[in-house]
Design a protein around this motif. Structure first.
Motif, PDB file in Angstrom:
ATOM      1  N   ASP A 131       4.829  -0.352  -4.285  1.00 48.40           N
ATOM      2  CA  ASP A 131       3.574  -0.625  -3.882  1.00 48.40           C
ATOM      3  C   ASP A 131       2.853  -1.335  -4.974  1.00 48.40           C
ATOM      4  N   PHE A 132       1.703  -1.889  -4.901  1.00 47.81           N
ATOM      5  CA  PHE A 132       1.218  -3.038  -5.750  1.00 47.81           C
ATOM      6  C   PHE A 132       1.124  -2.293  -7.104  1.00 47.81           C
ATOM      7  N   MET A 133       0.923  -1.182  -7.285  1.00 49.11           N
ATOM      8  CA  MET A 133       0.569  -0.546  -8.474  1.00 49.11           C
ATOM      9  C   MET A 133       2.067  -0.603  -9.503  1.00 49.11           C
ATOM     10  N   GLN A 153       0.740  -1.230  -0.166  1.00 52.38           N
ATOM     11  CA  GLN A 153       0.164   0.003   0.034  1.00 52.38           C
ATOM     12  C   GLN A 153       0.852   1.216  -0.028  1.00 52.38           C
ATOM     13  N   ASN A 178      -4.486   0.267  -5.480  1.00 53.20           N
ATOM     14  CA  ASN A 178      -3.579  -0.807  -4.955  1.00 53.20           C
ATOM     15  C   ASN A 178      -4.491  -1.885  -4.258  1.00 53.20           C
ATOM     16  N   HIS A 238       4.327   3.241  -1.185  1.00 50.28           N
ATOM     17  CA  HIS A 238       5.843   3.104  -2.179  1.00 50.28           C
ATOM     18  C   HIS A 238       6.987   3.591  -1.562  1.00 50.28           C
ATOM     19  N   ARG A 290      -4.348  -5.786  -4.454  1.00 46.52           N
ATOM     20  CA  ARG A 290      -4.015  -6.771  -3.569  1.00 46.52           C
ATOM     21  C   ARG A 290      -5.064  -7.846  -3.594  1.00 46.52           C
TER      22      ARG A 290
END
Length: 253
Positions: free
Chosen positions: A171-173, A124, A228, A126, A232
């Motif tokens: 982060d996920f992105m 979540q 994000n 970065h 996830r």
């Protein structure tokens, strides 16, 4: 043949969508090919799906690159390491039985799922680590996962996403965006190997590639829109699907 082509094209679209979000499209595309064409050589089916995978990933990578700041100085070296390892992994398919690694991969995937589920804040934030540290960690991970992609395949994108989150600090992105770049390299290595060994059926690969690219475009748009948290949840679903796939291969085949 027409109905079979429609089935694998639908699977290719779904695989492109899944790959674009978090990787793992091989969970849909590869089994669809094996089930639809049970009498075709396995090597030819595995080689054929690499073409749509590469094309769909290319579309996703381009879409992400327009919105996400890609660390090209890092990615190039990690991609080269992954490319070399994937080429070697593709060769080893014809030498070793990949079934010996599946129980190990299953255990790793279960740990990945538990780790991701219990860490609610994972991916979540970065917070990138320094370049030098990211470089040697990234190359090591690229070699390992690149070999895995060439040798076994399913779940490669998920492993790459987790590496960029836990090791590099994305982060996920951002992790999904960078994972696409590495996946391009590993897919290209397999395409080159399977092309030289005559194991690509282009009459299937080309229409599947078009559908995979359409799925990749739709999946990337969805991921960039939802952010994000959506990625996830999707990540957990794909890892769970990968666990089920490996458990089936190990215990029921």
């Amino acid at each position: 043949m027409a109905s079979s082509l429609i089935i694998v094209c639908i699977a290719a679209f779904a695989a492109g969508f899944i790959d674009a979000v978090v990787g793992g499209g091989g969970l849909v595309q590869t089994p669809a090919m094996l089930i639809t064409f049970p009498n075709a050589p396995v090597a030819s089916l595995l080689g054929t799906v690499k073409i749509p995978s590469f094309c769909g990933t290319a579309v996703s990578a381009y879409q992400y690159s327009k919105r996400i700041d890609i660390r090209w100085k890092l990615i190039v070296w990690v991609a080269l390491a992954a490319f070399s390892a994937a080429m070697f992994g593709s060769y080893m398919v014809s030498v070793l039985n990949n079934g010996i690694l599946k129980p190990i991969i299953l255990c790793v995937l279960v740990l990945v799922a538990l780790f991701t589920y219990t860490r609610k804040t994972l991916g979540q934030q970065h917070d990138e680590i320094p370049y030098t540290e990211a470089l040697w960690k990234g190359i090591a991970a690229g070699l390992l996962i690149g070999f895995y992609d060439g040798f076994i395949g399913p779940g490669t994108g998920s492993f790459l996403v987790l590496v960029f989150i836990t090791i590099i600090g994305h982060d996920f992105m951002h992790a999904s965006a960078h994972a696409k770049m590495i996946n391009l390299a590993t897919n290209l290595a397999s395409i080159i190997y399977f092309s030289f060994t005559g194991n690509i059926m282009f009459e299937l690969a080309i229409p599947m590639a078009i559908c995979n690219m359409a799925g990749g475009w739709a999946g990337t748009k969805m991921a960039l829109l939802k952010g994000n948290r959506f990625i996830r949840i999707f990540f957990l679903l794909v890892v769970t699907g990968t666990i089920i796939r490996f458990a089936y291969d190990i215990f029921f085949r």
